[in-house]
Scaffold this motif. Structure first.
Motif, PDB file in Angstrom:
ATOM      1  N   TYR A 862      81.686 132.235  33.514  1.00 61.90           N
ATOM      2  CA  TYR A 862      80.855 132.313  32.320  1.00 61.90           C
ATOM      3  C   TYR A 862      79.412 132.417  32.780  1.00 61.90           C
ATOM      4  O   TYR A 862      78.909 131.552  33.499  1.00 61.90           O
ATOM      5  N   MET A 864      75.418 132.940  31.736  1.00 64.04           N
ATOM      6  CA  MET A 864      74.446 132.822  30.653  1.00 64.04           C
ATOM      7  C   MET A 864      73.039 132.964  31.232  1.00 64.04           C
ATOM      8  O   MET A 864      72.681 132.265  32.175  1.00 64.04           O
ATOM      9  N   GLU A 884      82.805 136.324  31.362  1.00 62.07           N
ATOM     10  CA  GLU A 884      82.049 136.510  30.129  1.00 62.07           C
ATOM     11  C   GLU A 884      80.569 136.502  30.463  1.00 62.07           C
ATOM     12  O   GLU A 884      80.071 135.579  31.113  1.00 62.07           O
ATOM     13  N   ARG A 886      76.801 136.637  28.917  1.00 59.17           N
ATOM     14  CA  ARG A 886      76.053 136.432  27.674  1.00 59.17           C
ATOM     15  C   ARG A 886      74.565 136.327  27.982  1.00 59.17           C
ATOM     16  O   ARG A 886      74.157 135.666  28.936  1.00 59.17           O
ATOM     17  N   ARG A 887      73.783 136.968  27.150  1.00 65.24           N
ATOM     18  CA  ARG A 887      72.323 136.863  27.191  1.00 65.24           C
ATOM     19  C   ARG A 887      71.791 137.086  28.604  1.00 65.24           C
ATOM     20  O   ARG A 887      70.879 136.416  29.055  1.00 65.24           O
ATOM     21  N   HIS A 929      84.226 140.317  29.429  1.00 69.43           N
ATOM     22  CA  HIS A 929      83.640 140.125  28.101  1.00 69.43           C
ATOM     23  C   HIS A 929      82.143 140.338  28.266  1.00 69.43           C
ATOM     24  O   HIS A 929      81.437 139.484  28.799  1.00 69.43           O
ATOM     25  N   MET A 931      78.223 142.111  27.068  1.00 63.51           N
ATOM     26  CA  MET A 931      77.309 142.204  25.942  1.00 63.51           C
ATOM     27  C   MET A 931      77.299 143.625  25.399  1.00 63.51           C
ATOM     28  O   MET A 931      77.609 144.587  26.107  1.00 63.51           O
ATOM     29  N   TRP A 935      69.795 141.175  25.337  1.00 62.14           N
ATOM     30  CA  TRP A 935      69.260 139.956  24.756  1.00 62.14           C
ATOM     31  C   TRP A 935      67.787 139.819  25.084  1.00 62.14           C
ATOM     32  O   TRP A 935      67.004 139.310  24.314  1.00 62.14           O
ATOM     33  N   SER A 975      80.872 140.897  23.242  1.00 64.76           N
ATOM     34  CA  SER A 975      80.399 139.683  22.586  1.00 64.76           C
ATOM     35  C   SER A 975      79.947 140.002  21.166  1.00 64.76           C
ATOM     36  O   SER A 975      79.347 141.043  20.916  1.00 64.76           O
ATOM     37  N   ASP A 977      77.770 138.216  19.942  1.00 62.59           N
ATOM     38  CA  ASP A 977      76.430 137.622  19.998  1.00 62.59           C
ATOM     39  C   ASP A 977      75.401 138.742  20.114  1.00 62.59           C
ATOM     40  O   ASP A 977      74.794 138.953  21.152  1.00 62.59           O
ATOM     41  N   THR A 978      75.184 139.474  19.012  1.00 64.50           N
ATOM     42  CA  THR A 978      74.232 140.575  19.034  1.00 64.50           C
ATOM     43  C   THR A 978      72.818 140.036  18.894  1.00 64.50           C
ATOM     44  O   THR A 978      72.600 138.898  18.526  1.00 64.50           O
ATOM     45  N   HIS A 979      71.873 140.896  19.175  1.00 64.08           N
ATOM     46  CA  HIS A 979      70.486 140.457  19.127  1.00 64.08           C
ATOM     47  C   HIS A 979      69.673 141.561  18.468  1.00 64.08           C
ATOM     48  O   HIS A 979      70.147 142.283  17.596  1.00 64.08           O
TER      49      HIS A 979
END
Length: 1693
Positions: A862, A864, A884, A886-887, A929, A931, A935, A975, A977-979
Motif C-alpha cells: 500500500y 500513500m 495499491e 494512492r495520492r 490498484h 490512480m 493527486w 482508485s 479517490d479522484t481529485h
C-alpha cells in the motif's frame, strides 16, 4: 499504583557512562564467587571487582546491582529469581550447546510488582535516584555481553522456510454400532440355530401367497402372472387396498425391539379418468385427498384389542405420475408395548380413489444392510454412505441412511436417468418450504482428527426457478469446546437451472470447531430463496466427504539452517492464512536426517497443514526455534506486566545480546517498558541485538529509540502485543537484517494505548525514521500491517518533543528483500516519501527492492504519498490487492510478478474455515490498484503518474468464480479517490507487461468509467498490450468514439470496454469548465488536415450537493479532455444543437509529454470562441443574483469541503419576499461563491466594477448572529468580505500548472450594520482576468450562516465631475467608504451630524495617524496632467492645530494614493488653509493635484485623510473630488475668493496663517489675508495647469493686493518691497524653475485701499518643460500681512 505515571518523560535525564572506578578490561582470574556477597537484601557487585556467578540451580535474591563485573560461566545452570537487575558495570554470560529445553542454562526470572529505584554509582543529571518501575533489567552506563547464539559457521539460523511437510495417516476408529456401522449381533439372531433371514421379500415373480395378502373390505386382489405383479381392483372405499398379515412371516423370526426396519414398496396407480403420465389426484388436490397411506395394526391377546399405532403417508414428493412406477419407502420400529401380548401383526395400504387400479411389484421388509454404513475396515476414508444413490437397500430404492427433517413434506427419493446409454441414479428433493430442506445424513465424528484434511464434493442441479441459486454444505452438532456449531466447509457458487448438473468441491481442515462429541448432522443450505420467491426442486449426486490428508506430523527444513535445533526445543510456525492468529506452536519430538542433507522435525502434537516451499515455492511459511538456553523471563503475576530489558542513555558502549529467550516481557500500555529497548543511547557502534527469541511479549519485541549503528539481526518475535520491531524518528544507521515478526495481537487498543503511540495497530515493523536499513526481514501476522514505514512532517525526539523539521524529504536507507504475509491489513504500508523534493534528482529517490507480499487480507503493498518512488523487483500473490497506489506521483513499478488468488490458497482458507479474501462485498480484487487522477498538481511535482515495466500479472480471471461477493476481479483497477482532474489524467505507460487473463481483460473500462475515468489512456511503449501482438507500440484507451474516432482502423475493441490503438502516441490536454449549464455541451475537436472531428463529452464528478458545488479541486467543474497525436486541431464548445457556446470559463491544462514519440502539444490546438457583445452581455456578471427570478441555487458554489448540504434555496426569505440562498458554514474561511464568465473578464479586464450583495448572518439556530463586527480587520474574520480568486499559470509556455491568487477585501459590510436586518456587502475594484476567476463571500466568524440575496456585479463608469461617490453620504450609509490602513478602526455612519445637519462619517479606535476613513476611486477617466480638485469638511474630537507639523496636534490633510504595476505614489493633495472653522467646528480641507503618468489608470486609487493624532476621532463630510477641466484662458481657480480659500493654500504650513476676510476688493465678497509670517518667503500658492504653458504664449496676470501691519493698519510699499507674482516650475528637466513678475503698473501705493497688479509675460521654454507649475504670492516684508483678491492669469490670445 499507576504504572504509566512511573514511566514518564526521560529527556531531562542525563547520559550514563562507564564508571571511572572500573578498569577498561576486567581480569576475572581467581575471581570470588557471587555467593560471597549474597546476604539478606539486594546483591551488589562492587565497582572495580569481578565476581563469578556460583549460585545453585535455584536462587532467589532481593535484587542485583552490577557495578563491577559479573561473569556467568559458559553453560552454567541456574534459575535466578530477582526483582531487578541493574547493570552499571558489566555482565557476561554464554551458552554453546544445542538449543533445547533440556539444555537451559542461565534463567533469570524478574519478579515483584513494586517499583524499584536506581541510584547511579556516579552522579547523572536528573537521575538521583531513578524510578525504574517493576521487574527491570536496566543497563545504565554498563555493558552486556550475552552470547547464547554465536553467529559463527555452522551455528545455523533462528528461523527458516519450511521445505515440505510429512503427513500423518488417517484414523481407523471403532465404528459406532447401529449409527455408523451395521448391527451385526441383534438379540434373537445371535443364536446360530436360528437361520431366518433379516430380509423378507415379496417380488411376485413366482406367484402370490394369498394366505397373507388380502384386499380388505371386499376389494379384489389378482395376480398378473405375465408381469409378476399384485393388482387391487374394484376399489369402492378409501379403506380398501392391500393388507399383509405379517404374523406368519415373522412367526419364526420375531421382531426385535427398538431396531429400525426398512419397508420398500414399488407401486403403480392406474386411474382410468387420467391420461398416462398425468399428475396424480393426490397432487392435484393439494395433497389432501386420495394420497396412499401405509399403516400397521397389532392384535393383542384376548381382551387386549387392536392397536392402530402408526400410519405413514405417501408424500406428494414421492408419488408417481399416472400409470408409472414409483417407490414408497418408510422406516419402522417396535417398542416394548408393541411386542407385548401381540398375537397378530398387519400392514395395510389404503386411501386410494375409488375406481383406481393399484399395482404392486415389490414389497421388501429388512434390516439396514452393511451397505447402509461405512466400511468397518476403513470407516474414515469416505464418510458419506451411498452418496451416489447407486447402492441402496430396498432393492436399490430405499433412502436410508439419508433422511428428511420434514417428514410431513418430503423424504429423499432415488430416481434414475439414462446418460449416454448408462443408467444413473441420483437423489431427488421436492416440496421444499425452507432453505435447509435437503438431503440429511450423519457421519462418524471419531474420524475428525485435528489437522486432517477432507474433500467435500457433490453434483447438484435444480428446477422450478429461472434465477440463480447458491448453497453451502453444513455440518452441525455439539463440540467439545465450542458449543453447538454450524460449520460451512463448502460454499458453492451461484448456478442456474439451465446449467444442469454442476460439480462443487473443496477441502476443509479439521480444527477445534469440528471436534464433535457425537455424530454430526449434514445438511445442504440454499441461498437466494424465501417464501416470496418460492423454493426449487433439487437433485443431488455423488455426495462425498473423503479423507485427503492427515495433519502435519513432521516438517522438513534445511539441515544447516537447523544445525542447533534439538529435541525438546519449542518452535513457532507462521500463519498460512490472512491472519497471524493462525500461527502455530509446537515442540520438537525428534530430529531425523535425510539423504539430501535436510532434516525432518517431528513434533509432539500434529499441526494444521501449512504452505511449504514445496507447494508454494518462494512464499511458504517459516518455522522458528523459539527456545533459547539463556532465558530472561517476567514472572507471571496475573497481569500484563512482565519484565523489561532497557539500555538507557548509554552512548558509546557496544552491547551484545545474542541468543536469549525473552518470555512474558514488556508491560502493557506503559511507556518505555518494552521487552527489549535501546533508549536514546546515541551512537552504539558494535552493538548486536541478534538471534533472540521474544515470546508472548506484553509490549513490543525490540524498540530502538534515539540509537544508531546497532545491528538487529535474526531475532524472532511471536505472540506480541503492540508493534514487534519499532524504530523511532531519531534512530539511524541501524542494520535490521533477517528478523521475523509473527502473530502480533490486539491486546493493546485505543483505550489502553500509550498516549502519542500507536501500538494498537500492532505492526510487525513500525518504522518512523528514514535512516535505517532493512534487509531480508519477514513480517508474518501483523494485527494491521507487516511493515508500516511512515515519515512524519516533523521530527519528534525523546518524549515526542518536536526537535526538527519535516522528515519526509530525507533520503531513505536500504529497503530490500523483505517479505510480508498473513497480515490482517497490508503487507507493506509505505507512506509519505518526498525525497524527490529535496534533491530533484530522478536517481536520488526512494527505492524499494525485491519486496514479497502474499496472503495479506487487504493490500500486499500500500503506497500513500510516495513521490518519485521506485519499486524494483518483487512478488505479490493472494492479496486482496497486489499493490495499491494512492495520492502518489512518479511511481516506477518494474520486474514484478503479480498473481491473483491461487486455487491452492482459496482451498486452504476454505478448508481451514479461516478469513477469506473479498472480506467485504465492496472490495474489488486487483493486481495493480492505481490512480486515475493526479493527486499532486504542484509545479514541483513529477507529474508522470506511473511507469510499469517488466511486470507479469496472472490469476485475476478466477476470483469472481472463487468469491462471487467480490464486485470485480481485474488485473488492473482504479482508485475511486479522484481529485482535481475529475477524469483520467494519471500519465501511465507500460513496457513489456504481460497480462494472462482468460477473459482477455487488462482492466475494466466500464467500471473505471463509473469511477469517473471515461477517457483512459495507457501508453504501450513496446506493443506488449496489443491483443494481436502485432504492434510495435500503441495505446490502450477507453472504447469510446471520442477516444478513437480520429484514428480509423488503427483501433480495435478489446475486452473490458477498452480499445487498443496501434502505432499511436497520444498527448493530453484538459479543459476545465463551469459545471452548471454545460450538461449537454461537448468539445468538438477537428483535425484540420483530415477534416475528421470528435465530440468529447464533459466529465464531472457526481457525489452529493456539497461536492457538486465545491469551488476547489474540480468539485464544481466539468472537464473535457482530448488525447490526440501530433497535428493541428481546432477546438470549440458546442451545445446539443451544434451551436458554438462558451462554458463560462475554460482552463486549458496540459499533461506532461507522453512516454512515446509524438503526441499533441501546446500550440497545436486553436480554441474557437463564440462572438460576444460585452456591452450587453457583461452588464451584470452575477448569475441568479436576483431573488425575484430565483428557482434554484445554481450556479452558486462554495468553499466548504465538509458537510452535506451547503447551499440551499430558501423560498420567501429574500429581501423583498423572493427566494434567498442559505449557506451552511462552519469555519470562517468558507463562503458562497460564483464563477465569472471569462469572456467577460477578458473583455472587461482592467475596467471598474461595482459589487453589491445583501446578506443576513445567523447562528446555527437561525437567530441573528451577535458576533459580527465590520470594524475589525478582514483577517480577524469578524465580518464577511468579498474575495476574488483567479487562476494563473506558473509557466504560460507549458500551461501545465495553475495556482490560485486571492484578492481579498474587495467588498465589505457597509455601516451602519444591524444584525436583525439585511447587511449590504459592497465594494468597487478593477476587473482582473484569468482562465478562471470566481468571487466569494467569506470571512465571517466560525459557525455563522449566510442568507444571500440581490447580488450584482456591474460596470462602474468613471465620472470626471464626481470621482468621489456618496461624498455627502446621501445613501444614508457608508457605501463606497472603508478604512485606510490596518488595525480595528471603527467606522461609524452619523446621520445629521455633519455640516448643516447633513450626514457624517466618524473613524475611531485609530492606532496610526493615517488610519481613517477612505474611498477607492475610479480615476480611469483622468489622464496624466489632469488636475483633480479635492475638497472635504473635516474635524476631530480634539481641536487640532491647523498650522502645526506636531504629530500629536496637527490636523488632517487629504491624501491620494495610486498603485500601478507596483509603482506606488502617495500625495498630500488637500490642506486646511483658513484659520477659522465653520459652524460646528468643521474645517474645509481642499487642494489641487496634478495627475502623474504613474497614476494614470492605476490598479488602485484611494483617497484618505491622515495626520491627526491617533487618539482622536476623525469626522468627515461633503467629500468631493473632480477633474478641473483644462482652461488656458483663465488659469487661476477661485480667483475672486468667493469660495473663500478653496484651491488656495499656504507655502509653508507652520510659518504663516491664512484668514478669510470680508469684504474683499470692491467692498463685497471675500479676500484672503496671509499673516503671522516669519519670513518674506511665506505666502499663498495655487497649483496651475502645466499644460497651458506653451512656449511663447503670452499671459497677463491681474491681482489686487493690500498690505497691513499686525494691527491691520494699512502700510505703503515701494519698488521691490511691493507684492510680486512668482511662477514655480517643478519636475523640470534641468531642475526647478522660478520666474518672478513685478507689477507693471507705475502708480503710487494706496496704503488704505486695494492696489491693482498687472504683469504680462511670455511662457519660457524652461517653465513650459516642467511637469508642475504653481502660482506663488510672497516675498513681502514678513512683518506685513498680505491681503489678496481677484487674482487671475489670462491668456492674451
Amino acid at each position: 499504583m499507576d504504572g504509566r505515571r512511573l514511566t514518564g518523560n526521560t529527556n531531562q535525564i542525563g547520559q550514563f557512562a562507564p564508571l571511572s572506578c572500573n578498569p577498561v578490561e576486567f581480569d576475572c582470574t581467581d575471581a570470588a564467587g557471587l555467593s560471597s556477597v549474597v546476604g539478606g537484601g539486594p546483591v551488589v557487585v562492587p565497582c572495580g571487582t569481578c565476581l563469578v556467578y556460583d549460585l545453585g540451580a535455584e536462587a532467589t535474591i532481593g535484587g542485583l546491582n552490577i557495578i563491577g563485573k559479573l561473569l556467568v560461566p559458559t553453560n552454567h545452570k541456574s534459575t535466578l529469581s530477582t526483582p531487578f537487575i541493574f547493570v552499571q558495570g558489566e555482565l557476561e554470560m554464554s551458552d554453546d550447546r544445542p538449543i533445547s529445553e533440556d539444555n537451559t542454562s542461565m534463567k533469570i526470572v524478574l519478579t515483584g510488582n513494586t517499583d524499584v529505584m536506581l541510584t547511579p554509582h556516579e552522579p547523572v543529571a536528573g537521575a538521583a535516584p531513578l524510578n525504574a518501575g517493576e521487574k527491570p533489567f536496566l543497563v545504565a552506563g554498563g555493558k552486556l555481553n550475552i552470547r547464547g547464539w554465536d553467529d559463527v559457521e555452522g551455528s545455523g539460523k533462528t528461523w527458516t522456510p519450511i521445505l515440505a511437510m510429512a503427513e500423518a495417516d488417517r484414523l481407523y476408529p471403532n465404528p459406532i454400532v447401529g449409527e455408523t456401522a451395521a448391527r451385526t449381533a441383534l438379540p434373537r439372531l445371535s443364536n446360530p440355530t436360528i437361520t431366518c433371514p433379516n430380509k423378507i421379500v415379496h417380488d411376485f415373480e413366482g406367484g402370490v401367497d394369498f394366505s397373507v395378502w388380502k384386499g380388505g373390505d371386499g376389494n379384489i386382489l389378482s395376480y398378473d402372472e405375465a408381469n409378476g405383479t399384485l393388482t387391487a381392483t374394484n376399489l369402492r372405499l378409501d379403506s380398501q387396498g392391500f393388507r399383509l398379515d405379517f404374523t406368519k412371516l415373522t412367526k419364526d423370526c420375531p421382531i426385535t425391539q427398538d431396531v429400525t426396519y426398512l419397508v420398500t414398496i414399488r407401486l403403480k396407480i392406474e386411474d382410468p379418468t387420467l391420461e398416462d403420465g398425468a399428475v396424480s389426484i393426490c397432487e392435484t388436490n393439494n395433497h389432501k385427498d386420495h394420497c396412499p397411506k401405509l399403516g400397521r395394526s397389532i392384535d393383542k391377546a384376548e381382551g387386549k384389542g387392536w392397536i392402530y399405532d402408526k400410519e405413514v403417508n405417501l408424500l406428494p414428493s414421492s408419488i408417481g405420475r399416472n400409470n408409472e412406477w414409483f417407490t414408497f419407502a418408510s422406516e419402522w420400529t417396535w417398542n416394548a408395548v408393541d411386542l407385548t401380548d401381540d398375537v397378530a401383526q398387519v400392514f395395510y395400504l389404503k386411501n386410494f380413489k375409488p375406481g383406481q387400479i393399484i399395482h404392486m411389484d415389490e414389497f421388501q421388509f429388512e434390516l439396514p444392510s452393511p451397505k447402509a454404513y461405512a466400511p468397518v475396515e476403513d470407516p474414515c476414508l469416505e464418510l458419506v454412505v451411498n452418496g451416489d444413490a447407486e447402492n441402496a437397500d430396498g432393492r436399490g430404492w430405499h433412502h436410508y441412511p439419508m433422511w428428511s427433517g420434514r417428514t410431513d413434506r418430503f423424504i429423499p427419493t432415488i430416481l434414475e436417468e439414462n446418460v449416454d446409454g448408462a443408467v444413473n441414479k441420483y437423489w431427488h428433493i421436492e416440496n421444499r418450504v425452507w432453505v435447509g430442506d435437503s438431503l440429511r445424513f450423519r457421519v462418524n465424528h471419531q474420524c475428525f482428527m485435528l489437522g486432517s484434511t477432507y474433500t467435500v464434493s457433490l453434483r447438484a442441479r435444480f428446477t422450478g426457478k429461472t434465477h440463480p441459486v447458491t448453497y453451502w454444505f453444513e455440518i452441525k452438532g455439539n463440540t467439545a469446546t465450542k458449543g453447538y456449531r454450524y460449520q460451512k466447509p463448502l460454499n458453492c457458487p451461484s448456478q442456474s437451472a439451465a446449467d444442469g448438473w454442476v460439480t462443487c468441491s473443496g477441502d476443509f481442515v479439521v480444527d477445534e470447531y469440528y471436534e464433535f462429541t457425537s455424530s454430526p448432522e449434514i445438511i445442504l443450505v440454499t441461498q437466494d430463496e424465501n417464501d416470496s420467491t418460492g423454493y426449487v426442486d433439487w437433485d443431488f449426486d455423488d455426495v462425498s466427504i473423503k479423507f485427503k490428508s492427515g495433519p502435519a506430523a513432521g516438517l522438513e527444513v534445511g539441515g544447516s539452517d537447523a544445525a542447533r535445533w534439538a529435541v525438546n526445543s519449542d518452535v513457532h510456525i507462521t500463519s498460512s492464512t490472512l491472519h497471524g492468529q493462525d500461527a502455530q506452536d509446537g515442540r520438537v519430538k525428534a530430529v531425523s536426517q535425510k539423504a539430501n542433507g535436510n532434516v525432518v522435525l517431528e513434533l509432539e502434537n500434529p499441526i494444521t497443514p501449512v504452505f511449504s516451499e514445496k507447494e508454494t515455492p518462494g512464499y511458504g511459511v517459516e518455522i522458528a526455534v523459539t527456545s533459547r538456553n539463556i532465558k530472561i523471563i517476567g514472572e507471571d503475576d496475573g497481569t500484563y506486566n512482565g519484565g523489561y530489558l532497557q539500555v538507557f542513555h548509554t552512548p558509546g558502549v557496544a552491547q551484545v545480546i545474542e541468543g536469549v529467550e525473552f518470555f512474558n516481557m514488556g508491560q502493557s500500555s506503559r511507556k518505555n517498558r518494552f521487552a527489549i529497548q535501546l533508549l536514546y543511547n546515541g551512537d552504539v557502534e558494535g552493538t548486536s541485538i541478534s538471534s533472540n527469541s521474544i515470546r508472548k511479549s506484553n509490549m513490543r519485541c525490540i524498540s530502538v529509540d534515539g540509537t544508531a549503528n546497532a545491528t538487529i539481526a535474526s531475532n524472532v518475535g511471536a505472540g506480541i502485543a503492540g508493534h514487534c520491531f519499532y524504530f523511532d524518528r531519531i534512530s539511524a544507521d541501524n542494520m535490521v537484517i533477517d528478523n521475523l515478526a509473527s502473530n502480533m495481537n490486539n491486546i493493546i487498543n485505543w483505550n489502553n494505548r500509550i498516549d502519542g503511540w500507536d501500538d494498537y495497530d500492532a505492526d510487525g515493523f513500525a518504522i518512523w525514521s528514514p535512516f535505517n536499513h532493512f534487509i531480508g526481514n519477514v513480517a508474518a501476522g501483523g494485527h494491521k500491517r507487516g511493515f508500516r514505514y511512515y515519515l512524519d512532517w516533523r521530527t519528534l525526539g525523546e518524549d515526542l518533543i518536536n526537535v526538527g523539521p519535516n522528515m519526509r524529504r530525507n533520503p531513505i536507507g536500504t529497503f530490500k528483500d523483505n517479505k510480508a504475509h498473513s497480515n490482517f491489513r497490508q503487507g507493506f504500508h509505505l507512506a509519505d516519501f518526498e525525497q524527490f523534493f529535496q534533491f530533484r534528482d530522478p536517481e536520488n529517490v526512494p527505492v524499494f527492492e525485491n519486496l514479497s507480499a502474499y496472503r495479506n487480507r487487504e493490500q500486499g503493498i500500500y503506497v500513500m504519498n510516495c513521490v518519485h518512488c521506485e519499486f524494483n523487483g518483487g512478488f505479490l500473490s493472494d492479496n486482496q490487492k497486489g499493490i495499491e497506489i494512492r495520492r502518489s506521483d512518479g511511481i516506477t513499478l518494474q520486474d514484478f510478478v503479480i498473481q491473483g488468488q491461487t486455487e491452492l490458497f482459496k482451498n486452504y482458507v476454505t478448508d481451514n474455515n479461516s478469513h477469506k479474501l473479498c472480506g467485504h462485498s465492496g472490495w474489488t480484487y486487483e493486481g495493480i490498484h492505481m490512480m486515475g487522477t493526479l493527486w499532486r498538481y504542484g509545479h514541483l511535482d513529477p507529474g508522470f503518474g506511473i511507469r510499469v515495466k517488466n511486470v507479469v500479472l496472472s490469476g485475476f480471471d478466477k476470483e469472481k468464480e472463487y468469491y462471487d461477493n467480490c464486485p470485480s476481479t481485474e488485473p488492473i483497477g482504479f482508485s475511486t479517490d479522484t481529485h482535481y482532474g475529475g477524469h483520467f489524467d494519471y500519465k501511465t505507460s507500460f513496457e513489456n507487461v504481460t497480462v494472462d487473463d482468460g477473459r482477455d481483460i487488462i482492466l475494466d473500462g466500464c467500471r473505471a468509467a463509473n469511477y469517473g475515468y471515461p477517457d483512459i489512456v495507457i501508453t504501450d511503449i513496446d506493443g506488449s498490450l496489443d491483443p494481436d501482438m502485432s504492434a510495435s507500440s500503441g495505446a490502450l484507451v477507453s472504447d469510446q468514439t471520442y477516444m478513437t474516432g480520429l484514428f480509423g482502423d488503427s483501433c480495435k475493441s478489446t475486452a473490458g470496454c477498452m480499445s487498443y490503438c496501434a502505432e499511436i502516441c497520444l498527448g493530453m490536454v484538459t479543459f476545465f469548465t463551469e459545471r452548471f449549464g454545460t450538461e449537454n455541451y461537448k468539445l468538438k475537436v477537428t483535425d484540420t488536415a483530415s477534416g475528421l472531428f470528435i465530440d468529447i463529452p464533459g466529465n464531472v464528478r457526481t457525489y452529493n450537493e456539497r461536492w457538486n458545488t465545491y469551488a476547489y479541486d474540480g468539485g464544481a467543474e466539468r472537464t473535457f479532455a482530448a488525447s490526440l497525436p501530433a497535428g493541428n486541431y481546432t477546438a470549440e464548445f458546442v451545445d446539443e444543437f451544434g451551436n458554438t457556446v462558451w462554458p463560462t470559463y475554460a482552463e486549458e491544462q496540459w499533461a506532461q509529454a507522453p512516454d512515446c514519440d509524438g503526441g499533441v502539444s501546446i500550440g497545436d490546438i486553436t480554441v474557437i470562441k463564440p462572438a460576444m457583445d460585452a456591452a450587453t452581455e457583461c452588464v451584470d456578471m452575477v448569475r441568479n443574483g436576483d431573488s425575484a427570478t430565483r428557482s434554484d441555487v445554481t450556479p452558486w458554489i462554495h468553499t466548504k469541503w465538509y458537510g452535506e448540504i451547503v447551499n440551499e434555496l430558501k423560498p420567501g426569505e429574500g429581501i423583498d419576499g423572493g427566494n434567498a440562498i442559505a449557506m451552511d458554514r462552519t469555519y470562517h474561511w468558507t463562503g458562497i461563491a460564483q464563477n465569472l464568465n471569462s469572456m467577460c473578464t477578458d473583455a472587461r479586464e482592467g475596467e471598474w466594477y461595482e459589487f453589491s450583495a445583501w446578506m443576513k448572518m445567523t447562528d446555527a439556530n437561525g437567530n441573528p448572529s451577535t458576533n459580527i463586527d465590520p470594524n475589525r480587520e478582514w483577517w480577524r474574520n469578524q465580518a464577511p468580505i468579498m474575495t476574488i480568486t483567479d487562476r494563473q499559470y506558473r509557466d504560460v509556455s507549458t500551461k501545465q500548472h495553475l495556482y490560485n491568487a486571492e484578492h481579498r477585501n474587495l467588498a465589505a459590510l457597509a455601516r451602519p450594520y444591524n444584525n436583525t436586518e439585511w447587511g449590504h456587502i459592497h465594494g468597487i475594484f478593477k476587473m482582473p482576468t484569468s482562465p478562471r476567476l470566481w468571487f466569494e463571500l467569506e470571512r465571517a466568524p466560525d459557525n455563522v450562516k449566510f442568507l444571500l440575496d440581490n447580488a450584482s456585479l456591474t460596470p462602474l463608469t468613471c465620472n470626471r465631475d464626481g470621482l468621489v461617490r456618496n461624498g455627502n453620504l446621501e445613501t444614508n450609509d457608508s457605501l463606497y467608504w472603508d478604512i485606510w490602513g490596518g488595525g480595528d478602526v471603527v467606522l461609524d455612519f452619523l446621520p445629521g451630524a455633519g455640516p448643516n445637519d447633513g450626514n457624517a462619517l466618524k473613524s475611531s479606535s485609530r492606532v496610526h495617524h493615517s488610519w481613517t476613513q477612505s474611498q477607492v476611486l475610479n480615476t480611469d477617466c483622468v489622464n496624466a496632467g489632469d488636475r483633480i480638485a479635492f475638497s472635504a469638511k473635516i474635524k476631530t474630537s480634539v481641536d487640532c492645530l491647523i498650522y502645526s507639523w506636531d504629530s500629536n496636534q496637527r490636523c488632517n490633510d487629504i491624501f491620494f494614493h495610486t498603485d500601478k504595476d507596483n509603482v506606488r505614489e502617495y500625495h498630500r493633495v488637500g490642506y486646511i488653509t483658513a484659520d477659522t472653522p465653520d459652524e460646528g467646528g468643521w474645517h474645509h480641507v481642499h487642494g489641487i493635484h496634478t495627475h502623474s503618468e504613474n497614476g494614470e489608470k492605476p490598479d488602485l486609487a484611494k483617497l484618505y485623510f491622515a495626520d491627526a493624532n491617533p487618539n482622536w476621532d476623525v469626522y468627515t463630510a461633503d467629500v468631493k473630488a473632480y477633474v478641473l477641466e483644462q482652461n488656458c484662458q483663465a488659469l487661476v481657480e477661485n480667483p475672486d475668493m468667493e469660495e473663500k480659500d478653496l484651491y488656495w493654500t499656504y507655502t509653508d504650513r507652520d510659518r504663516s496663517k491664512v484668514k478669510v476676510i470680508t469684504p474683499g476688493a470692491g467692498g463685497s465678497g471675500h479676500a484672503l489675508r496671509l499673516y503671522d509670517r516669519d519670513h518674506s518667503w511665506r505666502g499663498l500658492r495655487q497649483v496651475l495647469d502645466p499644460r497651458c504653458f506653451v512656449p511663447g504664449e503670452e499671459f497677463t496676470i491681474n491681482a489686487k493686493f493690500r498690505l497691513t501691519d499686525a494691527l491691520l493698519a494699512g502700510v505703503a510699499c515701494a519698488g521691490t518691497d511691493c507684492p510680486s507674482v512668482v511662477l514655480y516650475g517643478r519636475t523640470c528637466p534641468n531642475g526647478d524653475v522660478r520666474e518672478k513678475f513685478w507689477n507693471a503698473l507705475d502708480m503710487p501705493w494706496d496704503s488704505e485701499g486695494w492696489n491693482n497688479y498687472d504683469a504680462t509675460f511670455a511662457v519660457s521654454d524652461e517653465i513650459a518643460a516642467c511637469g508642475s507649475v504653481e502660482l506663488w504670492i510672497h516675498e513681502v516684508n514678513p512683518s506685513w500681512n498680505i491681503e489678496i483678491d481677484d487674482v487671475q492669469i489670462y491668456a492674451n490670445a
